[in-house]
Design a protein around this motif. Structure first.
Motif, PDB file in Angstrom:
ATOM      1  N   GLU A  51       0.821  -1.210   0.000  1.00  0.00           N
ATOM      2  CA  GLU A  51       0.000   0.000   0.000  1.00  0.00           C
ATOM      3  C   GLU A  51       0.862   1.270   0.000  1.00  0.00           C
ATOM      4  O   GLU A  51       0.932   1.959  -1.013  1.00  0.00           O
ATOM      5  N   ALA A  52       1.501   1.537   1.116  1.00  0.00           N
ATOM      6  CA  ALA A  52       2.262   2.785   1.238  1.00  0.00           C
ATOM      7  C   ALA A  52       3.424   2.591   2.198  1.00  0.00           C
ATOM      8  O   ALA A  52       3.327   1.803   3.139  1.00  0.00           O
ATOM      9  N   GLU A  57      10.366   2.669   6.322  1.00  0.00           N
ATOM     10  CA  GLU A  57      10.535   2.682   4.868  1.00  0.00           C
ATOM     11  C   GLU A  57      10.974   4.074   4.411  1.00  0.00           C
ATOM     12  O   GLU A  57      11.887   4.228   3.607  1.00  0.00           O
ATOM     13  N   PRO A  63      10.858  -0.070   0.303  1.00  0.00           N
ATOM     14  CA  PRO A  63       9.570  -0.621   0.719  1.00  0.00           C
ATOM     15  C   PRO A  63       9.713  -1.810   1.678  1.00  0.00           C
ATOM     16  O   PRO A  63      10.665  -2.592   1.561  1.00  0.00           O
ATOM     17  N   PHE A  64       8.769  -1.926   2.588  1.00  0.00           N
ATOM     18  CA  PHE A  64       8.642  -3.107   3.454  1.00  0.00           C
ATOM     19  C   PHE A  64       9.939  -3.476   4.182  1.00  0.00           C
ATOM     20  O   PHE A  64      10.449  -4.593   4.048  1.00  0.00           O
ATOM     21  N   ASN A  96       5.097  -0.499  -3.891  1.00  0.00           N
ATOM     22  CA  ASN A  96       3.852  -0.055  -3.263  1.00  0.00           C
ATOM     23  C   ASN A  96       2.992   0.705  -4.265  1.00  0.00           C
ATOM     24  O   ASN A  96       3.479   1.100  -5.328  1.00  0.00           O
ATOM     25  N   HIS A 176      -2.551  -8.437   3.934  1.00  0.00           N
ATOM     26  CA  HIS A 176      -1.405  -7.589   4.258  1.00  0.00           C
ATOM     27  C   HIS A 176      -0.744  -8.093   5.549  1.00  0.00           C
ATOM     28  O   HIS A 176      -1.448  -8.428   6.505  1.00  0.00           O
TER      29      HIS A 176
END
Ligand code: URA
Length: 204
Positions: A51-52, A57, A63-64, A96, A176
């Motif tokens: 998602e975001a 991050e 990301p992640f 994302n 998620h």
């Protein structure tokens, strides 16, 4: 320049990154520390779209990499994947639906998601994975164009295509990891979904 034209002209991942660095159309950029585009192996056969970015991050520009990312890595490892794997068959690429952290980790607005979407679509076209995985309901809604909740979307295959793609890519949705951290009982279904993904990657 508009997001569609800017993103659409990108030829490589590095080019897409340069274009995002120069893109002033999304206000999330103003409050974020770093652009979070991708992490992992760009040659991977599977692309995960969350998602975001969150706080960690945003700090690292990847990301992640926070608590959700730790669980995502464990989920990947459970089916023999490693985002940094050198072998494309065992690697993953992660991104994302928006590339900058929303302030205070609020949900991205539909407008913010729409502004980043041309870049997500071009990312998918450039990477051209064998399988696309939407991580969480918002990603699934945005990319699969589905209005049902994640509970209905998981466990099924969809076709993902853009007008510029010669053939659709098989796509699926996963719970998620942030949701699984709060609702561990749902890990049972997530494990089924991971096996479904593994079976598809094994035949891809
Ligand atoms: N949650 C997401 O959806 N993406 C991230 O990068 C981190 C947490």
């Amino acid at each position: 320049e508009g997001a569609v034209a800017l993103a659409g002209a990108a030829e490589t991942l590095a080019d897409l990154r340069d274009r995002l660095d120069g893109f002033e159309g999304c206000q999330l950029k103003a409050t974020a520390t770093n652009l979070c585009l991708t992490d992992g192996n760009p040659g991977a056969r599977v692309l995960f779209i969350g998602e975001a970015p969150g706080a960690q991050e945003d700090r690292q520009g990847l990301p992640f990499v926070g608590p959700s990312g730790k669980l995502l890595d464990a989920m990947l490892a459970s089916i023999g994947l490693d985002r940094h794997g050198e072998d494309a068959d065992r690697a993953a690429l992660i991104s994302n639906t928006v590339f900058w952290r929303p302030p205070g980790n609020r949900t991205p607005t539909p407008q913010e998601t729409a502004l980043c979407l041309p870049f997500v679509e071009r990312l998918i076209e450039i990477v051209h994975p064998r399988v696309l995985v939407c991580v969480g309901g918002p990603s699934a809604k945005s990319l699969l164009g589905q209005h049902q909740g994640i509970t209905r979307l998981r466990g099924k295959w969809f076709d993902y295509a853009t007008p510029r793609m010669a053939a659709p890519i098989p796509a699926m949705a996963l719970y998620h990891p942030a949701y699984l951290l709060r609702s561990p009982a749902m890990k049972r279904d997530a494990w089924r979904d991971l096996l479904m993904l593994k079976a598809r990657l094994d035949e891809a």
